[in-house]
Design a protein around this motif. Structure first.
Motif, PDB file in Angstrom:
ATOM      1  N   PRO A 123       0.805  -1.232   0.000  1.00 15.85           N
ATOM      2  CA  PRO A 123       0.000   0.000   0.000  1.00 15.85           C
ATOM      3  C   PRO A 123       0.835   1.279   0.000  1.00 15.85           C
ATOM      4  O   PRO A 123       0.333   2.338  -0.394  1.00 15.85           O
ATOM      5  N   PHE A 124       2.086   1.179   0.416  1.00 14.10           N
ATOM      6  CA  PHE A 124       2.952   2.353   0.411  1.00 14.10           C
ATOM      7  C   PHE A 124       3.595   2.565  -0.956  1.00 14.10           C
ATOM      8  O   PHE A 124       4.163   3.626  -1.227  1.00 14.10           O
ATOM      9  N   VAL A 125       3.514   1.529  -1.800  1.00 17.39           N
ATOM     10  CA  VAL A 125       4.026   1.623  -3.164  1.00 17.39           C
ATOM     11  C   VAL A 125       2.879   1.817  -4.148  1.00 17.39           C
ATOM     12  O   VAL A 125       2.942   2.652  -5.052  1.00 17.39           O
ATOM     13  N   VAL A 126       1.816   1.038  -3.942  1.00 15.13           N
ATOM     14  CA  VAL A 126       0.616   1.140  -4.767  1.00 15.13           C
ATOM     15  C   VAL A 126      -0.362   2.058  -4.053  1.00 15.13           C
ATOM     16  O   VAL A 126      -1.032   1.663  -3.105  1.00 15.13           O
ATOM     17  N   THR A 127      -0.428   3.297  -4.492  1.00 13.28           N
ATOM     18  CA  THR A 127      -1.184   4.304  -3.740  1.00 13.28           C
ATOM     19  C   THR A 127      -2.584   4.577  -4.283  1.00 13.28           C
ATOM     20  O   THR A 127      -3.408   5.157  -3.573  1.00 13.28           O
ATOM     21  N   TYR A 175      -7.762   2.012  -7.028  1.00 14.33           N
ATOM     22  CA  TYR A 175      -8.150   0.952  -7.956  1.00 14.33           C
ATOM     23  C   TYR A 175      -7.169  -0.221  -7.894  1.00 14.33           C
ATOM     24  O   TYR A 175      -7.579  -1.390  -7.861  1.00 14.33           O
ATOM     25  N   SER A 176      -5.879   0.078  -7.886  1.00 15.19           N
ATOM     26  CA  SER A 176      -4.882  -0.993  -7.812  1.00 15.19           C
ATOM     27  C   SER A 176      -4.993  -1.743  -6.491  1.00 15.19           C
ATOM     28  O   SER A 176      -4.833  -2.969  -6.442  1.00 15.19           O
ATOM     29  N   VAL A 197      -7.832  -4.185  -6.784  1.00 14.10           N
ATOM     30  CA  VAL A 197      -7.452  -5.403  -7.500  1.00 14.10           C
ATOM     31  C   VAL A 197      -6.732  -6.368  -6.567  1.00 14.10           C
ATOM     32  O   VAL A 197      -6.994  -7.582  -6.569  1.00 14.10           O
ATOM     33  N   LEU A 198      -5.845  -5.841  -5.745  1.00 18.53           N
ATOM     34  CA  LEU A 198      -5.111  -6.683  -4.801  1.00 18.53           C
ATOM     35  C   LEU A 198      -6.047  -7.276  -3.745  1.00 18.53           C
ATOM     36  O   LEU A 198      -5.903  -8.441  -3.359  1.00 18.53           O
ATOM     37  N   ILE A 199      -6.998  -6.488  -3.281  1.00 21.48           N
ATOM     38  CA  ILE A 199      -7.967  -6.984  -2.295  1.00 21.48           C
ATOM     39  C   ILE A 199      -8.774  -8.135  -2.881  1.00 21.48           C
ATOM     40  O   ILE A 199      -8.997  -9.156  -2.223  1.00 21.48           O
ATOM     41  N   MET A 200      -9.216  -7.986  -4.126  1.00 24.17           N
ATOM     42  CA  MET A 200      -9.964  -9.061  -4.775  1.00 24.17           C
ATOM     43  C   MET A 200      -9.076 -10.299  -4.956  1.00 24.17           C
ATOM     44  O   MET A 200      -9.556 -11.437  -4.823  1.00 24.17           O
ATOM     45  N   ALA A 201      -7.791 -10.087  -5.232  1.00 23.17           N
ATOM     46  CA  ALA A 201      -6.863 -11.218  -5.351  1.00 23.17           C
ATOM     47  C   ALA A 201      -6.748 -11.941  -4.015  1.00 23.17           C
ATOM     48  O   ALA A 201      -6.685 -13.181  -3.970  1.00 23.17           O
ATOM     49  N   GLY A 205      -8.900   5.351   0.676  1.00 26.59           N
ATOM     50  CA  GLY A 205      -8.244   4.751  -0.483  1.00 26.59           C
ATOM     51  C   GLY A 205      -8.079   3.253  -0.346  1.00 26.59           C
ATOM     52  O   GLY A 205      -7.119   2.684  -0.880  1.00 26.59           O
ATOM     53  N   LYS A 206      -8.986   2.615   0.382  1.00 23.28           N
ATOM     54  CA  LYS A 206      -8.991   1.158   0.596  1.00 23.28           C
ATOM     55  C   LYS A 206      -7.777   0.684   1.378  1.00 23.28           C
ATOM     56  O   LYS A 206      -7.372  -0.497   1.307  1.00 23.28           O
ATOM     57  N   PHE A 207      -7.196   1.566   2.156  1.00 23.00           N
ATOM     58  CA  PHE A 207      -6.008   1.242   2.946  1.00 23.00           C
ATOM     59  C   PHE A 207      -6.340   0.204   4.016  1.00 23.00           C
ATOM     60  O   PHE A 207      -5.655  -0.824   4.149  1.00 23.00           O
TER      61      PHE A 207
END
Length: 337
Positions: free
Chosen positions: A37-41, A44-45, A48-52, A173-175
């Motif tokens: 989360p500190f790299v992908v800010t 939306y991205s 995608v990771l949450i769904m993964a 931001g979905k953090f």
């Protein structure tokens, strides 16, 4: 006459990494994921990771029953759907706290798994597929028939979301959702790997590999099959509950063949009887599918070709490919030395 050997006396599987090395590798992998989360800010991205993460929980738990247990449980996605609707009903109509409702959804899914296990205790092959598939259709019809509560074909909307004190999880931001999903995946992975490395796991594998011999040595089909399906259900139900709280809606689509095909593809592409392979494939397929979002109808075609290509070259899936590559590098280094 030889006395039966209890499951507790079955030795662990040889040729695998020690639990200390495996635990260290898992901790490093999840520590890297925790930094994302500190790299992908962008939100939306992160979505995608949450769904993964959600797919990884469902796929890896399916691998327990399908891969390790050899039980063709095609009702596994129904357990996910049960978790989705259980959470929605518990929070919306019963007024239960969302966190408690998420845990309770896992328990309800586990009970449902035990119920569906009873008629398949003595069945094999296609008969298990038919019964478990029928179970999934039965659950879907029950939900459709109770439209006053479940919304029927329209689904449930405005389901209560999770919370962390006064923190606004919708506007961060979905953090927070990212770390809740990551924690869920971590707990599920630790549970599954601890189970398959235990004596119980050895009994599950023994029944899959040679049922007649395992039974002759004292392994109970009834007990092991119930344990296998029940163990694969809890975190699947929790993942369904989290999905409902995260999306804030429940749709009958969770019982559809589309989602089942996606999750099954993750299990097969990753490699059965690995747990880690299903998790890896969940990331690969989810991110790959999103990257090709602009290709329209070509997206599922390309994804299918990817899966077929990998399975033809490496029938053991991505886990087999990584293992072969690692062994190749290791042998090369030994020859050089």
């Amino acid at each position: 006459m030889t006395a039966p050997i209890p499951v507790s006396a079955i030795p662990s599987s040889p040729g695998r990494a020690s639990w200390r090395k495996e635990a260290a590798a898992v901790l490093v992998a999840f520590a890297v994921l925790a930094l994302l989360p500190f790299v992908v800010t962008d939100s939306y991205s992160r979505h995608v990771l949450i769904m993964a993460f959600i797919y990884a929980v469902v796929a890896s738990n399916w691998d327990l029953s399908l891969g390790y247990g050899g039980v063709f449980n095609f009702g596994h996605l129904a357990l996910f759907g049960i978790g989705v609707y259980a959470y929605g009903l518990l929070t919306k109509f019963a007024g239960i706290d969302p966190w408690f409702a998420m845990a309770l959804s896992g328990v309800i899914a586990t009970i449902a798994a035990i119920v569906v296990t009873i008629p398949i205790l003595r069945l094999k092959g296609i008969y298990i597929i038919l019964v478990t598939f029928g179970f999934a259709q039965l659950v879907m019809q029950v939900i459709l028939s109770q439209s006053d509560y479940t919304g029927g074909t329209q689904g449930m909307v405005r389901i209560q979301t999770l919370y962390i004190g006064e923190h606004n999880m919708i506007r961060d931001g979905k953090f927070a959702y990212f770390y809740i999903a990551l924690a869920m995946l971590f707990l599920s992975t630790v549970f599954l790997r601890a189970l398959v490395r235990s004596r119980i796991g050895a009994g599950i594998i023994a029944l899959r590999d040679n049922e007649e011999y395992a039974v002759s040595r004292g392994v109970s089909i009834v007990r092991q099959r119930i344990v296998t399906l029940a163990a694969s259900a809890f975190f699947t139900g929790v993942a369904g509950a989290f999905y409902a709280g995260y999306q804030r809606n429940a749709s009958i689509d969770v019982f559809g063949m589309s989602l089942a095909t996606i999750i099954l593809s993750m299990v097969l592409l990753g490699g059965t009887s690995t747990i880690y392979g299903a998790i890896l494939a969940s990331f690969v397929l989810t991110i790959f599918a999103e990257a090709m979002a602009d290709l329209g109808a070509w997206r599922p075609i390309i994804t299918a070709l990817l899966i077929i290509g990998v399975m033809l070259v490496y029938p053991t899936g991505l886990a087999g490919f990584i293992q072969s590559s690692w062994n190749g590098v290791f042998r090369r280094d030994n020859k050089v030395a």
